[in-house]
Enzyme design. Sequence first.
Site, short mmCIF file in Angstrom:
data_model
loop_
_atom_site.label_atom_id
_atom_site.label_comp_id
_atom_site.label_asym_id
_atom_site.label_seq_id
_atom_site.Cartn_x
_atom_site.Cartn_y
_atom_site.Cartn_z
N LYS A 151 0.87 -1.19 0.00
CA LYS A 151 0.00 0.00 0.00
C LYS A 151 0.90 1.23 0.00
O LYS A 151 2.00 1.20 0.57
CB LYS A 151 -0.91 0.00 1.24
N HIS A 267 -7.00 -13.43 -6.65
CA HIS A 267 -7.81 -12.34 -6.08
C HIS A 267 -9.21 -12.45 -6.71
O HIS A 267 -9.34 -12.92 -7.82
CB HIS A 267 -7.16 -10.99 -6.40
C1 CAP Z 1 -7.10 -5.36 1.40
C2 CAP Z 1 -7.18 -5.33 -0.12
C3 CAP Z 1 -7.82 -6.56 -0.71
C4 CAP Z 1 -9.13 -6.95 -0.08
C5 CAP Z 1 -10.01 -7.65 -1.11
C6 CAP Z 1 -7.92 -4.11 -0.61
O1 CAP Z 1 -6.43 -4.22 1.82
O2 CAP Z 1 -5.90 -5.25 -0.70
O3 CAP Z 1 -7.98 -6.31 -2.10
O4 CAP Z 1 -8.84 -7.84 0.95
O5 CAP Z 1 -11.18 -8.06 -0.48
O6 CAP Z 1 -7.50 -3.63 -1.67
O7 CAP Z 1 -8.90 -3.76 0.03
P1 CAP Z 1 -6.55 -3.81 3.38
P2 CAP Z 1 -11.48 -9.64 -0.34
O8 CAP Z 1 -5.85 -4.89 4.19
O9 CAP Z 1 -5.82 -2.48 3.50
O10 CAP Z 1 -7.99 -3.72 3.70
O11 CAP Z 1 -10.26 -10.19 0.35
O12 CAP Z 1 -12.74 -9.66 0.49
O13 CAP Z 1 -11.66 -10.18 -1.70
MG MG Z 2 -6.52 -5.01 -2.70
#
Ligand code: CAP
Ligand code: MG
Length: 442
Positions: A151, A267
Amino acid sequence: MLNDFLALGEKIDLEDWIVGYYYVEGARGYTPTDIAAAIAAESSIGTWTRVMTENKRVKRFAGKVVDVKKNYAMIAFPIELFEPGNIPQLLSVVAGNLFGLKAVKNCRLLDIRLPKKYIKSFKGPRFGLEGIRKIVGTTKNRRPHIGTIIKPKVGLSPSATAKVGYEVAVGGIDHIKDDETLTDQRKICPIEERLSKMMCALDKAKSETGKTVLYTVNVTHDTSKMIERAEKLIAMGANAVMMDVITCGFSALKELREAIKVPIHVHRCMHAAFTRNPFHGISMVVVAKLVRLAGGDQLHIGTVVGKMHGELAEVKASQEVLETKLTKGIKDTSIPAFKEFLDIKERIFEQNWYNIKPVLAISSGGLHPGLIPEAIKIFGNEIGLQFGGGIHGHPDGSRAGTIAVRQALDAVMNGIPLAKYAKTHKELKRALEHWGYFKPKL
Ligand code: CAP
Ligand code: MG
């Protein structure tokens, strides 16, 4: 005409049928049985009117409604309707036109049961849960894996990305992933430069820690381009890749798995467009089954406690589908769409996976150290826990954030309350001061 597709209570040989479990709700006074019959017709040999061209041979390939209980229907389709190894065509039958029928007010495909001869037409994951654990070194000490998403999502240069990678690697991370929207945006972060700088950073970290860290570079693109890109990056030293399976497609995953020999992190962005409504669309359980068949090594399934929607019953059912040899069906139900479904499901049968390896479930989205106890209570140890903001948002930076996550994991694995463990572990202490046990709502 629809009565031709009703076979309520008929016993079927499960080895000769693919069975769909549906929530069905009719429009304009249609009963659930009407809708189930309409689905069986439209998804097999029927249309809106009887046709003169129908004959005895055609009728052999008709779908049949074998059970309807309130709004839940079990519809069986003869195995001859399905081309072995062809996921797109499987979906065209069990999840195709039926959603668009005007007579349907709501319909959700909750699960599909696949017979041995169909399962055997797929290879499944090359590595799977055990293969991933072997690379990371957790075959014996079966703790949860911890991963991070670099991030900010996009915007860092290749060098800055690699620096973050080094920090979390020396902090003790097991795997690092690109975010789902970062691929090869040339003006932001060229993929080849990002890969080579990251792998150098991880080599440097490994010389200090002795630990292999997987970096799943995001190769998402058109299938042929994705495969070409993955092969080039692997030749440059990539030790894993990731792809966005809903936007790329299940068959793209299957072709990628067949083309390369490194783990594939899957993903699922865009899934919630059709998985989150408990009464219309397709459940994550079906998505998880298709990713396992197509050959993903690890897949996101949700957190229940984090920032993304995902009910306990469906998240747990997705983990079970990915990780067990014999899926026995959902234990807990927390949404109406599953309460009735559970009854049909338990009454019927299990899903045997035969030659298809288990997949490591990944829990991600709004997690931070304060939520690790709850996450492990939900998932147990056979899970990959992923932290984006929950590591890079730590007040003392990404390395401290990773150490805080490891400390929280160690505390849970040793049965020590986080607050107690934080007294002697400063990175965890700072994380708890910063986020406490807060459940992100966003
Ligand atoms: C999480 C994340 C993932 C999510 C996707 C985001 O970041 O990188 O893509 O987990 O959702 O972009 O939100 P954070 P899922 O840890 O900062 O929230 O796993 O439910 O598919
Ligand atoms: Mg993500």
